[in-house]
Design a protein around this motif. Structure first.
Motif, PDB file in Angstrom:
ATOM      1  N   ALA A   1       1.067 -15.850   0.451  1.00  0.00           N
ATOM      2  CA  ALA A   1       0.320 -15.235   1.543  1.00  0.00           C
ATOM      3  C   ALA A   1      -0.115 -13.817   1.174  1.00  0.00           C
ATOM      4  CB  ALA A   1       1.165 -15.228   2.807  1.00  0.00           C
ATOM      5  N   PHE A   2       0.796 -13.059   0.575  1.00  0.00           N
ATOM      6  CA  PHE A   2       0.451 -11.711   0.123  1.00  0.00           C
ATOM      7  C   PHE A   2      -0.691 -11.747  -0.890  1.00  0.00           C
ATOM      8  CE2 PHE A   2       4.873  -9.930   1.157  1.00  0.00           C
ATOM      9  CZ  PHE A   2       4.401  -9.147   2.188  1.00  0.00           C
ATOM     10  N   GLU A   3      -0.534 -12.601  -1.896  1.00  0.00           N
ATOM     11  CA  GLU A   3      -1.520 -12.653  -2.974  1.00  0.00           C
ATOM     12  C   GLU A   3      -2.897 -13.068  -2.468  1.00  0.00           C
ATOM     13  OE1 GLU A   3       0.292 -15.183  -5.864  1.00  0.00           O
ATOM     14  OE2 GLU A   3       1.707 -13.638  -6.543  1.00  0.00           O
ATOM     15  N   ASN A   4      -2.909 -13.919  -1.448  1.00  0.00           N
ATOM     16  CA  ASN A   4      -4.188 -14.385  -0.910  1.00  0.00           C
ATOM     17  C   ASN A   4      -4.854 -13.340  -0.024  1.00  0.00           C
ATOM     18  OD1 ASN A   4      -3.872 -16.839  -2.180  1.00  0.00           O
ATOM     19  ND2 ASN A   4      -3.122 -17.912  -0.359  1.00  0.00           N
ATOM     20  N   GLU A   5      -4.049 -12.573   0.700  1.00  0.00           N
ATOM     21  CA  GLU A   5      -4.628 -11.722   1.739  1.00  0.00           C
ATOM     22  C   GLU A   5      -4.573 -10.229   1.443  1.00  0.00           C
ATOM     23  OE1 GLU A   5      -3.440 -12.842   5.689  1.00  0.00           O
ATOM     24  OE2 GLU A   5      -2.995 -14.883   5.030  1.00  0.00           O
ATOM     25  N   ASN A   6      -3.481  -9.757   0.854  1.00  0.00           N
ATOM     26  CA  ASN A   6      -3.375  -8.314   0.594  1.00  0.00           C
ATOM     27  C   ASN A   6      -2.359  -8.076  -0.518  1.00  0.00           C
ATOM     28  OD1 ASN A   6      -3.408  -5.553   0.641  1.00  0.00           O
ATOM     29  ND2 ASN A   6      -2.930  -5.338   2.815  1.00  0.00           N
ATOM     30  N   PRO A   7      -2.733  -8.351  -1.754  1.00  0.00           N
ATOM     31  CA  PRO A   7      -1.775  -8.210  -2.865  1.00  0.00           C
ATOM     32  C   PRO A   7      -1.250  -6.789  -3.043  1.00  0.00           C
ATOM     33  CG  PRO A   7      -4.017  -8.583  -3.669  1.00  0.00           C
ATOM     34  CD  PRO A   7      -4.041  -8.846  -2.202  1.00  0.00           C
ATOM     35  N   GLU A   8      -1.944  -5.802  -2.485  1.00  0.00           N
ATOM     36  CA  GLU A   8      -1.482  -4.417  -2.599  1.00  0.00           C
ATOM     37  C   GLU A   8      -0.127  -4.232  -1.921  1.00  0.00           C
ATOM     38  OE1 GLU A   8      -1.338  -0.503  -3.770  1.00  0.00           O
ATOM     39  OE2 GLU A   8      -2.730  -2.067  -4.428  1.00  0.00           O
ATOM     40  N   LEU A   9       0.168  -5.075  -0.921  1.00  0.00           N
ATOM     41  CA  LEU A   9       1.455  -4.975  -0.234  1.00  0.00           C
ATOM     42  C   LEU A   9       2.623  -5.340  -1.152  1.00  0.00           C
ATOM     43  CD1 LEU A   9       0.638  -6.450   3.296  1.00  0.00           C
ATOM     44  CD2 LEU A   9       1.240  -4.083   2.753  1.00  0.00           C
ATOM     45  N   LEU A  10       2.349  -5.944  -2.277  1.00  0.00           N
ATOM     46  CA  LEU A  10       3.400  -6.302  -3.237  1.00  0.00           C
ATOM     47  C   LEU A  10       3.671  -5.186  -4.237  1.00  0.00           C
ATOM     48  CD1 LEU A  10       2.283  -9.979  -3.994  1.00  0.00           C
ATOM     49  CD2 LEU A  10       4.316  -9.285  -2.709  1.00  0.00           C
ATOM     50  N   ILE A  11       2.942  -4.093  -4.116  1.00  0.00           N
ATOM     51  CA  ILE A  11       3.035  -3.024  -5.113  1.00  0.00           C
ATOM     52  C   ILE A  11       3.558  -1.741  -4.464  1.00  0.00           C
ATOM     53  CG2 ILE A  11       1.750  -1.608  -6.769  1.00  0.00           C
ATOM     54  CD1 ILE A  11      -0.307  -3.888  -6.931  1.00  0.00           C
ATOM     55  N   ASN A  12       4.538  -1.139  -5.111  1.00  0.00           N
ATOM     56  CA  ASN A  12       5.008   0.192  -4.736  1.00  0.00           C
ATOM     57  C   ASN A  12       4.501   1.170  -5.794  1.00  0.00           C
ATOM     58  OD1 ASN A  12       6.730  -0.590  -2.435  1.00  0.00           O
ATOM     59  ND2 ASN A  12       7.956  -1.604  -3.990  1.00  0.00           N
ATOM     60  N   ARG A  13       3.878   2.241  -5.362  1.00  0.00           N
ATOM     61  CA  ARG A  13       3.230   3.151  -6.300  1.00  0.00           C
ATOM     62  C   ARG A  13       3.856   4.546  -6.279  1.00  0.00           C
ATOM     63  NH1 ARG A  13      -1.389   0.924  -8.311  1.00  0.00           N
ATOM     64  NH2 ARG A  13      -2.235  -0.895  -7.196  1.00  0.00           N
ATOM     65  N   PHE A  14       3.782   5.204  -7.421  1.00  0.00           N
ATOM     66  CA  PHE A  14       4.170   6.612  -7.466  1.00  0.00           C
ATOM     67  C   PHE A  14       3.331   7.386  -6.445  1.00  0.00           C
ATOM     68  CE2 PHE A  14       5.498   5.236 -11.701  1.00  0.00           C
ATOM     69  CZ  PHE A  14       6.685   5.934 -11.896  1.00  0.00           C
ATOM     70  N   THR A  15       3.900   8.466  -5.925  1.00  0.00           N
ATOM     71  CA  THR A  15       3.213   9.248  -4.908  1.00  0.00           C
ATOM     72  C   THR A  15       3.263  10.729  -5.259  1.00  0.00           C
ATOM     73  OG1 THR A  15       3.103   9.691  -2.518  1.00  0.00           O
ATOM     74  CG2 THR A  15       5.297   9.496  -3.494  1.00  0.00           C
ATOM     75  N   ASN A  16       2.448  11.514  -4.580  1.00  0.00           N
ATOM     76  CA  ASN A  16       2.493  12.970  -4.785  1.00  0.00           C
ATOM     77  C   ASN A  16       2.861  13.711  -3.506  1.00  0.00           C
ATOM     78  OD1 ASN A  16       0.204  12.742  -3.248  1.00  0.00           O
ATOM     79  ND2 ASN A  16      -1.222  13.482  -4.828  1.00  0.00           N
ATOM     80  N   ASN A  17       3.306  12.940  -2.480  1.00  0.00           N
ATOM     81  CA  ASN A  17       3.674  13.598  -1.233  1.00  0.00           C
ATOM     82  C   ASN A  17       4.724  12.792  -0.483  1.00  0.00           C
ATOM     83  OD1 ASN A  17       2.364  12.161   1.385  1.00  0.00           O
ATOM     84  ND2 ASN A  17       1.085  11.782  -0.433  1.00  0.00           N
ATOM     85  N   ASN A  18       5.379  13.465   0.434  1.00  0.00           N
ATOM     86  CA  ASN A  18       6.329  12.826   1.339  1.00  0.00           C
ATOM     87  C   ASN A  18       5.895  13.132   2.757  1.00  0.00           C
ATOM     88  OD1 ASN A  18       8.605  11.690   2.611  1.00  0.00           O
ATOM     89  ND2 ASN A  18       9.760  13.597   2.415  1.00  0.00           N
TER      90      ASN A  18
END
Length: 493
Positions: A302-319
């Motif tokens: 379901a993730f891959e079909n609709e919003n694969p970005e939800l499967l990714i955690n990315r480095f950030t520059n803010n909290n």
């Protein structure tokens, strides 16, 4: 079956003749009503759903068979446990609670504690008698106020000798007295002639509500004219992310060129806090993949079909909009042991494809799965939770992979410099002569002779039995707060 499940709560619960529970307002609620929440939540989210036949979407052919199934479990805990995949080896970490208020306090860093962390060992020439050795005394705790020290040895509680059969009952009360002892190696490397002798000293410890600041110790050393930051961090607790950023602001202001991150006793916590800490260590990888997630087959698709970005955690520059104080390092020295778990391991595994992570210590715990809190609501979130009970679940929902796909480290992460702590000579946390810290400083210094001398020191052969982290409810946790699309959850229900 997906539409069938939506009807069950309305048409089936009222006829159940099962046990009832009471909430704090004495409202009775059927065990099977809670069981319905348990099964549906596990059916949607559980990482190992594909391995549990009772969680299959076509498991029940009618409302009646589903209702009978739920009714066969008199307690929600029994149903939950029946749905766990290989409890002893694969899923050692999913759990259910009947008081989610206490659970939320735990995740915020608030628990009941006397402030003593320790490890139990078998006494020499015995398979039943134990000793405890204090490994850490928490800042501002009852144990600290009573003068307890790292390295203190105790062999009895309330005057009763510690054994493999009574230790849990002895440490369970909110107040108990530890009886201190002296461990004597008699100057030999073997432990067959070692002795443990009571020294007639005792300390009474009281468990009180305690909010642990995971930032245990920070220091700055100088090696070859360059500043080395040291941080002992004992839990990934989101409430302290701002204070953590302040620590890195100080490191940055002092032109820290090297960082020693001490995670030796860190059992884990928030995935987001791990991302923030990793982003402060680095800073040059903002927006790049920190880790990816692998869910059960249905959720993953379901993730891959609709919003694969939800499967990714990315480095950030803010909290939460506040800029992070990042050091832009290309190397980090991580002190980790077999008490380092989940989010601690996530740091090591996820940074590894980007920078040189020098892991000093022992093999880690080996927990690469994450969980989330499920409440009895339409979307399993906190809002709209069933007011008639306080049950919540924390099932494993995905496993973490680093950028290159490394996961499933069942046996823990392998140290680059293997070095076990000497529990009979633990040293002082943050002292440059403490074994693991000294090894990191020697490595930064490039002194092969210093490192060899540290590694050559005799490690005692007393046999470890249990770690105090394992006595704490829901230790070794890696949890995530991720708002999932309601439409996706409703479709999968």
């Amino acid at each position: 079956m997906k539409t069938l499940k939506a009807l069950i709560l309305l048409c089936a619960i009222s006829v159940f003749t099962t046990s009832c529970y009471e909430d704090k307002d004495d409202t009775q609620v059927s065990a099977s009503e809670i069981n319905d929440f348990v099964w549906k939540g596990m059916n949607v989210f559980y990482l190992y759903k594909d391995n549990i036949p009772d969680l299959a979407n076509n498991r029940f052919t009618s409302n009646k068979t589903y209702a009978e199934y739920l009714r066969s479990f008199s307690k929600p805990e029994d149903l939950f446990e029946s749905l766990i995949y290989e409890r002893e080896s694969i899923d050692k970490y999913s759990w259910i609670v009947d008081d989610y208020i206490a659970l939320e306090q735990l995740f915020s860093g608030v628990s009941t504690s006397n402030g003593m962390e320790f490890r139990l060992f078998l006494q020499p020439n015995s398979s039943t008698n134990l000793i405890g050795i204090v490994r850490l005394v928490l800042n501002g705790s009852d144990a600290e106020s009573k003068g307890l020290k790292r390295g203190d040895v105790f062999n009895a509680i309330n005057g009763t000798p510690l054994t493999t059969s009574n230790y849990t009952s002895l440490i369970a009360p909110s107040s108990y007295t530890i009886n201190l002892a002296t461990y004597n190696t008699n100057g030999t490397p073997e432990n067959t002639d070692d002795t443990v002798v009571s020294n007639n000293t005792s300390i009474t410890l009281n468990k009180v509500q305690y909010a642990e600041n995971p930032i245990y110790k920070t220091k700055i050393f100088t090696v070859k004219g360059e500043n080395v930051g040291y941080l002992m961090y004992n839990g990934f607790t989101a409430n302290y992310d701002t204070q953590l950023n302040a620590v890195f602001a100080n490191f940055k202001a002092n032109n820290v060129k090297h960082l020693i991150l001490d995670l030796r006793y860190n059992p884990g916590g928030s995935v987001n806090s791990a991302i923030i800490l990793s982003s402060m260590i680095t800073g040059q990888f903002n927006g790049e993949i920190f880790s990816t997630e692998q869910w059960n087959t249905e959720f993953q698709q379901a993730f891959e079909n609709e919003n694969p970005e939800l499967l990714i955690n990315r480095f950030t520059n803010n909290n939460k909009g506040a800029a992070l104080n990042s050091l832009n390092l290309n190397k980090v020295y991580v002190l980790a042991t077999n008490a380092s778990a989940s989010a601690s391991e996530l740091i090591i595994n996820s940074l590894d494809p980007y920078i040189n992570v020098v892991h000093i210590g022992d093999f880690t715990t080996g927990k690469y799965q994450a969980s989330t809190t499920l409440y009895d609501s339409d979307d399993f979130g906190r809002d709209g939770a069933n007011p008639n009970h306080a049950y919540a679940m924390q099932p494993l929902i995905f496993k973490s992979l680093n950028k290159v796909g490394n996961t499933d480290y069942f046996n823990g992460l392998t140290p680059d410099i293997e070095l076990k702590e000497s529990y009979l000579n633990l040293g002082i946390i943050g002292d440059e002569n403490e074994k693991l810290l000294a090894a990191a400083l020697a490595t930064i210094d490039g002194s092969i002779s210093k490192l060899s001398a540290i590694k050559s020191k005799q490690v005692e052969t007393i046999k470890a039995f249990k770690d105090s982290n394992s006595f704490e409810p829901h230790a070794n946790e890696m949890h995530i707060y991720k708002k999932l699309p309601n439409e996706l959850i409703k479709r999968l229900k």
